[in-house]
Each structure stands twice: as structure tokens, then as C-alpha cells.
Design an enzyme around this catalytic site. Structure first.
Site, mmCIF file in Angstrom:
data_model
loop_
_atom_site.group_PDB
_atom_site.id
_atom_site.type_symbol
_atom_site.label_atom_id
_atom_site.label_comp_id
_atom_site.label_asym_id
_atom_site.label_seq_id
_atom_site.Cartn_x
_atom_site.Cartn_y
_atom_site.Cartn_z
ATOM 1 N N ASN A 168 19.845 -38.128 59.622
ATOM 2 C CA ASN A 168 18.794 -37.105 59.679
ATOM 3 C C ASN A 168 17.385 -37.657 59.453
ATOM 4 O O ASN A 168 16.426 -37.106 59.957
ATOM 5 C CB ASN A 168 19.092 -35.965 58.694
ATOM 6 C CG ASN A 168 19.062 -36.414 57.265
ATOM 7 O OD1 ASN A 168 19.419 -37.530 56.957
ATOM 8 N ND2 ASN A 168 18.625 -35.539 56.386
ATOM 9 N N PRO A 192 23.685 -48.199 59.064
ATOM 10 C CA PRO A 192 23.027 -46.948 59.450
ATOM 11 C C PRO A 192 24.014 -46.056 60.194
ATOM 12 O O PRO A 192 24.965 -46.561 60.789
ATOM 13 C CB PRO A 192 21.922 -47.425 60.402
ATOM 14 C CG PRO A 192 22.418 -48.713 60.973
ATOM 15 C CD PRO A 192 23.359 -49.318 59.957
ATOM 16 N N GLY A 242 24.130 -38.876 51.971
ATOM 17 C CA GLY A 242 24.948 -38.083 52.889
ATOM 18 C C GLY A 242 25.440 -36.834 52.195
ATOM 19 O O GLY A 242 24.835 -36.365 51.224
ATOM 20 N N GLU A 264 22.768 -39.843 46.954
ATOM 21 C CA GLU A 264 21.779 -38.812 47.278
ATOM 22 C C GLU A 264 22.480 -37.844 48.220
ATOM 23 O O GLU A 264 22.729 -38.166 49.376
ATOM 24 C CB GLU A 264 20.564 -39.445 47.982
ATOM 25 C CG GLU A 264 19.961 -40.627 47.242
ATOM 26 C CD GLU A 264 19.212 -40.216 45.985
ATOM 27 O OE1 GLU A 264 18.866 -39.030 45.849
ATOM 28 O OE2 GLU A 264 18.989 -41.087 45.133
ATOM 29 N N CYS A 298 17.513 -32.888 53.672
ATOM 30 C CA CYS A 298 18.280 -32.555 52.472
ATOM 31 C C CYS A 298 17.507 -31.631 51.546
ATOM 32 O O CYS A 298 18.088 -30.814 50.849
ATOM 33 C CB CYS A 298 18.683 -33.829 51.755
ATOM 34 S SG CYS A 298 17.279 -34.894 51.407
ATOM 35 N N GLU A 396 25.870 -25.476 52.425
ATOM 36 C CA GLU A 396 24.690 -26.048 53.070
ATOM 37 C C GLU A 396 24.840 -25.885 54.589
ATOM 38 O O GLU A 396 25.830 -26.339 55.165
ATOM 39 C CB GLU A 396 24.618 -27.537 52.699
ATOM 40 C CG GLU A 396 23.376 -28.225 53.201
ATOM 41 C CD GLU A 396 23.381 -29.724 52.858
ATOM 42 O OE1 GLU A 396 24.468 -30.345 52.859
ATOM 43 O OE2 GLU A 396 22.305 -30.272 52.608
HETATM 44 P P1 NAD Z 1 28.172 -37.220 55.887
HETATM 45 O O1 NAD Z 1 28.542 -37.270 54.457
HETATM 46 O O2 NAD Z 1 29.162 -36.659 56.823
HETATM 47 O O3 NAD Z 1 27.822 -38.687 56.390
HETATM 48 C C1 NAD Z 1 26.851 -39.459 55.761
HETATM 49 C C2 NAD Z 1 27.035 -40.886 56.191
HETATM 50 O O4 NAD Z 1 28.202 -41.409 55.573
HETATM 51 C C3 NAD Z 1 27.291 -40.998 57.688
HETATM 52 O O5 NAD Z 1 26.482 -41.979 58.226
HETATM 53 C C4 NAD Z 1 28.763 -41.313 57.798
HETATM 54 O O6 NAD Z 1 29.023 -42.127 58.920
HETATM 55 C C5 NAD Z 1 29.019 -42.054 56.514
HETATM 56 N N1 NAD Z 1 30.406 -42.004 56.043
HETATM 57 C C6 NAD Z 1 31.370 -41.109 56.329
HETATM 58 N N2 NAD Z 1 32.522 -41.419 55.678
HETATM 59 C C7 NAD Z 1 32.260 -42.529 54.957
HETATM 60 C C8 NAD Z 1 33.046 -43.323 54.064
HETATM 61 N N3 NAD Z 1 34.319 -43.035 53.790
HETATM 62 N N4 NAD Z 1 32.459 -44.384 53.486
HETATM 63 C C9 NAD Z 1 31.169 -44.685 53.733
HETATM 64 N N5 NAD Z 1 30.384 -43.962 54.584
HETATM 65 C C10 NAD Z 1 30.935 -42.897 55.177
HETATM 66 O O7 NAD Z 1 26.799 -36.458 55.978
HETATM 67 P P2 NAD Z 1 25.971 -36.101 57.279
HETATM 68 O O8 NAD Z 1 26.416 -34.766 57.734
HETATM 69 O O9 NAD Z 1 25.985 -37.194 58.261
HETATM 70 O O10 NAD Z 1 24.502 -36.027 56.660
HETATM 71 C C11 NAD Z 1 23.987 -34.854 56.197
HETATM 72 C C12 NAD Z 1 24.224 -34.686 54.721
HETATM 73 O O11 NAD Z 1 23.458 -35.662 54.037
HETATM 74 C C13 NAD Z 1 23.732 -33.362 54.194
HETATM 75 O O12 NAD Z 1 24.638 -32.869 53.264
HETATM 76 C C14 NAD Z 1 22.418 -33.697 53.528
HETATM 77 O O13 NAD Z 1 22.014 -32.801 52.540
HETATM 78 C C15 NAD Z 1 22.706 -35.051 52.993
HETATM 79 N N6 NAD Z 1 21.462 -35.794 52.762
HETATM 80 C C16 NAD Z 1 21.047 -35.974 51.482
HETATM 81 C C17 NAD Z 1 19.833 -36.615 51.220
HETATM 82 C C18 NAD Z 1 19.335 -36.821 49.819
HETATM 83 O O14 NAD Z 1 18.427 -37.622 49.629
HETATM 84 N N7 NAD Z 1 19.870 -36.146 48.825
HETATM 85 C C19 NAD Z 1 19.058 -37.071 52.282
HETATM 86 C C20 NAD Z 1 19.521 -36.865 53.565
HETATM 87 C C21 NAD Z 1 20.738 -36.227 53.798
#
Ligand code: NAD
Length: 527
Positions: A168, A192, A242, A264, A298, A396
Site C-alpha cells: 500500500n 517487498p 501488514g 506495524e 493503515c 478493517e
Molecule cells: P497482509 O498481512 O496480507 O500482507 C502483508 C505482507 O506480508 C505482504 O507483502 C505479504 O506478501 C506478506 N506475507 C504474507 N504471509 C507472510 C508470511 N507468512 N511471512 C512473511 N510475510 C508474509 O497485509 P496486506 O493486506 O497486504 O496489507 C494491508 C494490511 O497492512 C492492512 O491491515 C494495513 O492496515 C496494514 N498496514 C499497516 C501499516 C502500519 O504501519 N501499521 C502500514 C501499512 C499497512
């Protein structure tokens, strides 16, 4: 209804496919022997690039390379490392055109929202270049026996920091967590999100151009599982951004290996418009709080809590402003909101709207997909009458959907803001700053912005930022944001006489003398 100002169907750059030669140049040096993956641009849904991927074995090789580079990097003087950050600062601002294109093509967001990422990288570079050395400097502490014992706190690099970043904020979240890690003397292995890979690779090229050693930042390409998981399984410290669900998996994997992790995670953020809010400022501010990056931020707001005394007036103006939002999937500045990142996000966002409507919520504006603008574009949407039976009340959405709640007083606003498992961000609009600060103290969120949606806290990076409750563990920015990448080491030097081995003092006599010394230290108000 929002205006459509660019139609990708008629845009000559609409396929947006990246030249394979450019992809090869960007991925040169990446250890990647896995099956190629094709990414698509949300702007049109068309293929964007064919990218190599890294197997778990490749990740192991990348970690070994990073480890070797880190040994050469750690002795480089801190001042030189800090200067490189300032060079990155300048390069990022200079080359922003290319970065903005890639951020837009991979994430689908509007250009002005992509620019927030460029600005964020510059701010983080400047801050850590200027303040990082002081955060890392050895600190003298009072020894157990003043004068006789001299104690110093040092911060040693962890070694290889693994960063798993989401799609994002493909520029900002790939780079800004890496910069303090590098300054602290670590190497980085960055995985990434596939949907942010080109942006991350272009940014890493800029780091190398600025003078960071070639092997110091390794990039691993591929999906979260197995590639991201392989990074988590090998790094000496993990920085994950994530969702909360994946964050739990990552935390468990790091916990098993007893390596630290900062997480985060997600949010369900509230913006509260108090009865004394300056509505001229609140309307555009809340608009950005809800719809920046099409709500895929986020810290963006999904709960719009309005004091009932100003609810009608505020909502009248706010809904007008929402309907004026210009949607576009073009690579230009004349748009207010872009696309969601892809089909899964489209399904999730429309699913939340449909579920709410089916259970009795009202759509005040928006609520529809806009395939005429782009395959994953959804109108900025405001819902009323959302109840806890509806998914979007507590889950969310991560999209341009906000639910309105009218409240009679501040207590009700705080109760609603805290009625969630998350605790990431909140925004309070009031003319009375003291009231804003008092409300902030009662809100369970890692950042609270008074008279701003999110950027005041996000950009004020001397203060740490992160989530309470299920929104995370650890913080980025500030002192915490760099010291987390270090091992604190206590080096204490004992002078003149040994502890518990003072000539002529043994057993009870030693205990009596020490008791007197402890009383004297208390009386002398020593810490
Ligand atoms: P997600 O948890 O599905 O994926 C996040 C990342 O983790 C992806 O790039 C994914 O490929 C990777 N991933 C998935 N399984 C994994 C594993 N087993 N081990 C390591 N990596 C793995 O989240 P998303 O839908 O891609 O991103 C959006 C989410 O991220 C939302 O919940 C958002 O609030 C959060 N987010 C938080 C912040 C913050 O700073 N708090 C910032 C940006 C996004």
C-alpha cells in the site's frame, strides 16, 4: 457523483507494461532462481512486469551475502553513514518523477498520494542523518560504585535485518524502515510485496547510487509465503508491516527463534469532529483522513464520529466535498483519488458495503465500483446507520469507506474510538487544543492527530509511531525506531578494588559497609 478526469481506455499509456530490459536492469544482482511471476497494474488490470522470484534457498544466499557485507559496513564511521542518508534524500527528491510513476503503476493510487511517499523518505533520511548519530552514541551511566565503576551503554548492530513490506506504500514502507537499520550498522534483506517490487528495486538502486555498498541491501522477490517467511526465518531482527493476522504468524516465527520483531499492523481508526471544530478546516482534513490512497492507508479513518451539535452542518459540507472527489487512473496530478490495488481488495471493499446495506445501512454517497475509471476503482463512500451486526463496524475495510456515527458528547466519542481490538491512529478536530490533548490521553491509539487526519503524527518523526493493542508491537521513527535495530550492550569497568573483595572487609563487615554506602547514595539522591 465524482468526476472522471482521465479514462484509461483512451489513455495512450494505458497498457503501462514496463520494458523487460528495464526490469532486467532493476533486478540485476537479485538472487532469484524461482518461477517468474507476472504483476499487473491496477490502473488497467493489464500485465505490468514479469519478475523473477527468490526461493527459500535464494533467500539463504541473500542473507549470507548481506551478512558478509554487514561485517565490512559496521566499522564505517557513523558520520559517513549519516552523510549517505542525506545523499539519498537529495536523490529521492531529484528522481521523484520515476518513483511516482512506479508507485502509481504498482499501487494504483493518485499521484498526490504517491508524493506523500517521496516526502516521507526525504523526511526519514534527514531526521536520521541529523539525529541518528546522537541516538546511537554511547551513553555513560552511574556505576554500581560511583567513581570506582564506570558503566557505558553501547548500541551494537543486530546484523541482518529482515524487512517484509506491503503493497500500500510501496516506496515508503520498503525504504524508511531500512534507513535507520543501515545507519545503525546493519545489512538489510528486503522482501517487498510483489505489487511493490519495481518501486522497491528502483529505491534500492538509489541507495547504491548514493554510495551504500552493493551487497548491503539484498532484495528477495516473491510472495509472502514462501519468500517473506524465508526472510523471517533467517533474519537477526524482523520488521514487518501488514495485517494483524499475518503479523501474528510472523511474531510466532520470530518468537520461536528468539529474534526480535517490530510489527506495524492494521487499524480501525476514528476521526472525531467535536462540537467546537473549525468546520472549514475539518471538512478537507477529514476528507484526506478517509480517502488518501483510496483508504488503503493503515492510519486512514473508517469511523467518522461527529458531535450531534454540528453533525448536520458538517455532514452537509462533507458529503458535498466527497461528491467532488475526482477519480482517475492516470499518471498525472489532476486527481483526488485513484484505484484500489487489485481484485481481492475490490471484492473486500464492495463486500463490506453490500453487507452493510443488506443489514440496513444507508449509503449517503458513493458505494459503487467504477469500471469506467479503472477495473478496481470504487467511489469514495460514506455509510450511515452502521451497526455491530455489519462487518465494516469492526473489521478493517482498507478502502474508501467510512461510517458515520453521531455522538452526544466526548465520552461517547472516546468510548466508540476505543471499542475496537485495534489501536493505531485517531484524529480529533476541535478549536480547543487543550481539549484535543485531553481527549488524546483517553484514546487507545499509538498516534493521535489534533486538527489533522494522520500526516502531523506520521511526519513528525522525532516522536515514535506505531500501534497499541492488535495494531502492533514496537515503533518506527524517533529514538525507538533506530535503537530497535541494535543490541544494547552494557560495558562496565571496575577500577581500583574488586567488588565483594575489598581488602580487610569480609562477611558481615563487608555487608555493614555496603549498607552504609547504599544509605549514603540514597541520601545523596543518586539515581
Ligand atoms: P497482509 O498481512 O496480507 O500482507 C502483508 C505482507 O506480508 C505482504 O507483502 C505479504 O506478501 C506478506 N506475507 C504474507 N504471509 C507472510 C508470511 N507468512 N511471512 C512473511 N510475510 C508474509 O497485509 P496486506 O493486506 O497486504 O496489507 C494491508 C494490511 O497492512 C492492512 O491491515 C494495513 O492496515 C496494514 N498496514 C499497516 C501499516 C502500519 O504501519 N501499521 C502500514 C501499512 C499497512
Amino acid at each position: 457523483m465524482p468526476d472522471v478526469i482521465a479514462d484509461p481506455e483512451t489513455d495512450p499509456r494505458a497498457t503501462y507494461a514496463v520494458d523487460p530490459a528495464r526490469v532486467r536492469a532493476l533486478t540485476a544482482g537479485v538472487v532469484a532462481s524461482g518461477e517468474p511471476m507476472t504483476t499487473h497494474t491496477p490502473m488497467t488490470g493489464a500485465p505490468l512486469a514479469v519478475l523473477p522470484t527468490s526461493t527459500a534457498t535464494d533467500v539463504g544466499v541473500a542473507v549470507d551475502r548481506a551478512r558478509a557485507a554487514q561485517r565490512r559496513w559496521a566499522p564505517v564511521p557513523l558520520e559517513r553513514r549519516a552523510r549517505l542518508l542525506l545523499d539519498v534524500h537529495d536523490l529521492v527528491l531529484e528522481r521523484q518523477g520515476e518513483l511516482l510513476d512506479l508507485v502509481q503503476l504498482e499501487s494504483g493510487k493518485a499521484r498526490s498520494h504517491a508524493f506523500e511517499e517521496v516526502a516521507d523518505v526525504a523526511i526519514v533520511c534527514r531526521y536520521y542523518a541529523r539525529r541518528g548519530p546522537a541516538h546511537l552514541a554511547p551513553q555513560r551511566h552511574l556505576g554500581v560504585f560511583p567513581v570506582l565503576t564506570r558503566s557505558t551503554e553501547h548500541h551494537r548492530p543486530k546484523g541482518v535485518v529482515g524487512i517484509v513490506s506491503p503493497w500500500n506504500y510501496p516506496l515508503s514502507l520498503a525504504v524508511t524502515d531500512a534507513l535507520p537499520a543501515l545507519l545503525a550498522g546493519n545489512a538489510v534483506v528486503l522482501r517487498p510485496d510483489p505489487q511493490g517490487t519495481l518501486t522497491a528495486l528502483a529505491a534500492v538502486r538509489l541507495l547504491v547510487e548514493a554510495g551504500f555498498p552493493d551487497d548491503l541491501v539484498q532484495v528477495a522477490l516473491g510472495p509472502g509465503d514462501p519468500t517473506g517467511a524465508a526472510v523471517v526465518d533467517r533474519a537477526d531482527y524482523v520488521c514487518f508491516t501488514g495485517s494483524t493476522a499475518t503479523g501474528r504468524t510472523v511474531a510466532a516465527a520470530a518468537g520461536k527463534r528468539l529474534v526480535g520483531a517490530s510489527l506495524e499492523l492494521g487499524g480501525k481508526n476514528t476521526v472525531y469532529v467535536a462540537d467546537d471544530a473549525d468546520l472549514r478546516r475539518a471538512v478537507p482534513g477529514v476528507l484526506r483522513a478517509c480517502f488518501a490512497s483510496a483508504g488503503q492507508l493503515c492510519v486512514s479513518a473508517e469511523r467518522l464520529v461527529v458531535h450531534e451539535a454540528v453533525a448536520d452542518e458538517f455532514l452537509g459540507r462533507f458529503l458535498d466535498a466527497v461528491s467532488g472527489i475526482r477519480l482517475s487512473t492516470g499518471l498525472h496530478w489532476d486527481a483526488d483519488m485513484g484505484s484500489l490495488v487489485g481484485p481481492a481488495q475490490l471484492e473486500r471493499v464492495l463486500g463490506h458495503v453490500d453487507d452493510a446495506v443488506a443489514k440496513g445501512a444507508t449509503v449517503l454517497t458513493g458505494g459503487r465500483a467504477r469500471p469506467d475509471v479503472g477495473p478496481y476503482v470504487v467511489e469514495p463512500t460514506v455509510l450511515d446507520g452502521v451497526t455491530s451486526a455489519m462487518a465494516c463496524r469492526d473489521e478493517e475495510t482498507f478502502g474508501p469507506v467510512v461510517a458515520v456515527y453521531r455522538v452526544p458528547d466526548d465520552d461517547a466519542a472516546v468510548a466508540l474510538a476505543n471499542d475496537t481490538e485495534y489501536g493505531l491512529n485517531a484524529s480529533v478536530w476541535t478549536r480547543d487544543v487543550a481539549r484535543g490533548r485531553a481527549l488524546a490521553a483517553r484514546i487507545e491509539a499509538g498516534t493521535v492527530n489534533v486538527n489533522e487526519g494522520y500526516a502531523a503524527a506520521w511526519g513528525s518523526i522525532g516522536s515514535p509511531m506505531g500501534g497499541m493493542k492488535a495494531s502492533g508491537v514496537g515503533r518506527r521513527h524517533g529514538r525507538e525506531g533506530i535503537l530497535k535495530y541494535t543490541e544494547a550492550q552494557n560495558v562496565s569497568v571496575q577500577g581500583l578494588v574488586n567488588i565483594a573483595d575489598v581488602p580487610g572487609l569480609a562477611g558481615e563487615a563487608y555487608a555493614r559497609t555496603l549498607t552504609g554506602a547504599l544509605r549514603a547514595m540514597r541520601a545523596a539522591r543518586l539515581p
